[in-house]
Design a protein around this motif. Structure first.
Motif, PDB file in Angstrom:
ATOM      1  N   UNK A   6      -6.377   5.042 -22.035  1.00 24.99           N
ATOM      2  CA  UNK A   6      -6.835   5.229 -20.644  1.00 24.99           C
ATOM      3  C   UNK A   6      -7.576   4.654 -20.096  1.00 24.99           C
ATOM      4  N   UNK A   7      -9.257   4.566 -20.561  1.00 26.56           N
ATOM      5  CA  UNK A   7      -9.683   3.964 -19.841  1.00 26.56           C
ATOM      6  C   UNK A   7      -9.255   2.381 -19.129  1.00 26.56           C
ATOM      7  N   UNK A   8      -7.689   1.910 -19.857  1.00 23.37           N
ATOM      8  CA  UNK A   8      -7.572   0.816 -19.493  1.00 23.37           C
ATOM      9  C   UNK A   8      -6.518   0.948 -18.457  1.00 23.37           C
ATOM     10  N   UNK A   9      -6.694   2.670 -17.626  1.00 22.32           N
ATOM     11  CA  UNK A   9      -5.411   3.219 -16.976  1.00 22.32           C
ATOM     12  C   UNK A   9      -3.517   3.186 -17.625  1.00 22.32           C
ATOM     13  N   UNK A  10      -3.648   3.427 -19.066  1.00 22.12           N
ATOM     14  CA  UNK A  10      -2.105   3.872 -19.504  1.00 22.12           C
ATOM     15  C   UNK A  10      -2.083   5.026 -20.003  1.00 22.12           C
ATOM     16  N   UNK A  11      -1.178   5.384 -19.534  1.00 22.15           N
ATOM     17  CA  UNK A  11      -0.708   6.842 -20.992  1.00 22.15           C
ATOM     18  C   UNK A  11      -0.305   6.446 -21.838  1.00 22.15           C
ATOM     19  N   UNK A  12      -0.635   7.683 -22.968  1.00 14.20           N
ATOM     20  CA  UNK A  12       0.075   6.949 -24.330  1.00 14.20           C
ATOM     21  C   UNK A  12       1.355   7.912 -24.759  1.00 14.20           C
ATOM     22  N   UNK A  13       2.443   6.984 -25.402  1.00 17.58           N
ATOM     23  CA  UNK A  13       3.413   8.549 -25.708  1.00 17.58           C
ATOM     24  C   UNK A  13       2.988   9.961 -26.769  1.00 17.58           C
ATOM     25  N   UNK A  14       3.494  10.727 -26.239  1.00 20.14           N
ATOM     26  CA  UNK A  14       3.432  11.214 -28.143  1.00 20.14           C
ATOM     27  C   UNK A  14       4.469  11.838 -27.826  1.00 20.14           C
ATOM     28  N   UNK A  15       4.607  13.109 -29.352  1.00 18.36           N
ATOM     29  CA  UNK A  15       6.012  14.008 -28.789  1.00 18.36           C
ATOM     30  C   UNK A  15       4.959  15.035 -29.735  1.00 18.36           C
ATOM     31  N   UNK A  16       6.085  16.381 -29.410  1.00 20.99           N
ATOM     32  CA  UNK A  16       4.657  17.340 -29.829  1.00 20.99           C
ATOM     33  C   UNK A  16       5.378  17.338 -31.642  1.00 20.99           C
ATOM     34  N   UNK A  17       3.369  18.113 -32.100  1.00 19.34           N
ATOM     35  CA  UNK A  17       3.120  18.181 -32.769  1.00 19.34           C
ATOM     36  C   UNK A  17       2.420  17.119 -33.933  1.00 19.34           C
ATOM     37  N   UNK A  18       2.658  15.758 -32.868  1.00 20.75           N
ATOM     38  CA  UNK A  18       1.738  14.301 -33.442  1.00 20.75           C
ATOM     39  C   UNK A  18       0.500  14.533 -33.307  1.00 20.75           C
ATOM     40  N   UNK A  19      -0.753  13.803 -34.712  1.00 18.37           N
ATOM     41  CA  UNK A  19      -1.575  14.224 -34.385  1.00 18.37           C
ATOM     42  C   UNK A  19      -2.621  12.879 -33.239  1.00 18.37           C
ATOM     43  N   UNK A  20      -3.381  13.962 -32.155  1.00 12.07           N
ATOM     44  CA  UNK A  20      -4.054  13.186 -31.637  1.00 12.07           C
ATOM     45  C   UNK A  20      -5.214  12.924 -31.574  1.00 12.07           C
ATOM     46  N   UNK A  21      -5.816  13.678 -32.365  1.00  8.71           N
ATOM     47  CA  UNK A  21      -6.917  13.372 -32.608  1.00  8.71           C
ATOM     48  C   UNK A  21      -7.161  14.768 -34.626  1.00  8.71           C
ATOM     49  N   UNK A  22      -9.002  14.583 -34.481  1.00  8.70           N
ATOM     50  CA  UNK A  22      -9.682  15.597 -35.240  1.00  8.70           C
ATOM     51  C   UNK A  22     -10.620  16.390 -35.107  1.00  8.70           C
ATOM     52  N   UNK A  23     -11.014  17.482 -35.713  1.00 11.04           N
ATOM     53  CA  UNK A  23     -12.061  18.349 -35.654  1.00 11.04           C
ATOM     54  C   UNK A  23     -13.034  18.213 -35.775  1.00 11.04           C
ATOM     55  N   UNK A  24     -14.407  18.254 -35.102  1.00  5.37           N
ATOM     56  CA  UNK A  24     -15.800  17.821 -35.283  1.00  5.37           C
ATOM     57  C   UNK A  24     -16.581  18.737 -36.287  1.00  5.37           C
TER      58      UNK A  24
END
Length: 295
Positions: free
Chosen positions: A277-295
């Motif tokens: 995102x900082x580089x200006x690009x979107x990342x391809x993801x699919x539903x249900x895929x891990x994109x983060x975790x709980x703090x």
């Protein structure tokens, strides 16, 4: 040319854009911009096209669309010749095996298929649309009280293309309040349009609701309409318990966007998504895929 980061190959893919020449002409020429403001951005234009996509005649478009954009029909519950209309195909359901949901309570998942951007420690008065163009959360939802709950939190923007699976889902167990609807225009949500129309998300038709999740605090869900999106359909039952991965709703024909706002100190978004995102690009993801975790 739109480059999208591929998490699996760690390389950039070139996005196939439906109606790319049309979009470039509309958003780059004086005649196109005039037509956009007079006709194309209006509800009537998208509604008429949406009604056509509900007809049996529109089903003739499906085969060419699948071939042109190399859509994997093995994932679809319904076979290619089993759809009653183009919208029936567009809102197709997929076999669960192709969209496994990570049920670990500490894992934050993508709510849908698409191209995702993520921003941490959000200044609610200066949310990034694209470089140089900004908007505020209060403008987006029309509520300062709700907006203030997400101060210094995380903003996730999931852009869906016409070629994507167009159902969106809940990222955790919990309950969701009733949706609030805001009338608006129907600009395209492609990067081509986002670079041309200031505060585009604040101008388009949109719906929002508060999801009370079990593990990640309150989450603001916003669904944004776009050119030729016939409808935003909410399929969940308000204030009823839902499970992680449960369907929240779907878009009829057209590119669309789901925006999530997360409260401060609730979720760590995966580093590769933040970096791209900082580089200006979107990342391809699919539903249900891990994109983060709980703090």
């Amino acid at each position: 040319m739109i480059k999208i980061y591929n998490r699996k190959t760690k390389e950039y893919d070139i996005e196939k854009v439906s109606g790319e020449k049309y979009l470039k002409w509309i958003y780059s020429s004086s005649i196109g911009m005039t037509l956009l403001e007079i006709i194309i951005k209006k509800k009537l234009f998208s509604s008429l096209y949406g009604k056509y996509c509900d007809t049996k005649t529109s089903s003739k478009k499906i085969k060419n669309f699948v071939e042109e954009f190399d859509i994997n029909m093995d994932e679809s519950i319904t076979a290619i010749n089993g759809f009653k209309s183009f919208n029936d195909f567009f809102t197709r359901k997929l076999k669960a095996i192709y969209r496994p949901v990570n049920l670990d309570k500490n894992i934050f998942i993508s709510p849908g298929d698409g191209r995702i951007s993520a921003y941490e420690n959000m200044d609610l008065q200066k949310i990034i649309q694209v470089k140089g163009l900004y908007y505020s959360l209060e403008e987006l939802i029309g509520s300062k009280k709700i907006a203030d709950k997400f101060k210094n939190g995380v903003c996730l923007i999931l852009r869906l293309c016409p070629t994507d699976y167009h159902r969106f889902h809940f990222v955790d167990n919990g309950t969701c309040e009733e949706v609030k609807k805001i009338k608006g225009n129907y600009y395209s949500v492609s990067p081509i349009a986002l670079n041309k129309i200031p505060k585009l998300f604040c101008q388009n038709k949109r719906e929002w609701s508060i999801f009370h999740s079990e593990n990640f605090g309150d989450i603001l869900y916003i669904e944004v309409g776009a050119t030729c999106v016939g409808s935003i359909i909410q399929s969940y039952t308000p204030n009823k318990c839902v499970s992680k991965g449960h369907e929240k709703g779907f878009f009829k024909f057209g590119g669309s966007t789901v925006i999530l706002f997360l409260q401060q100190n609730k979720v760590n978004i995966d580093q590769d998504i933040l970096e791209q995102t900082k580089l200006g690009y979107e990342t391809k993801v699919i539903m249900g895929e891990e994109i983060g975790d709980k703090l």
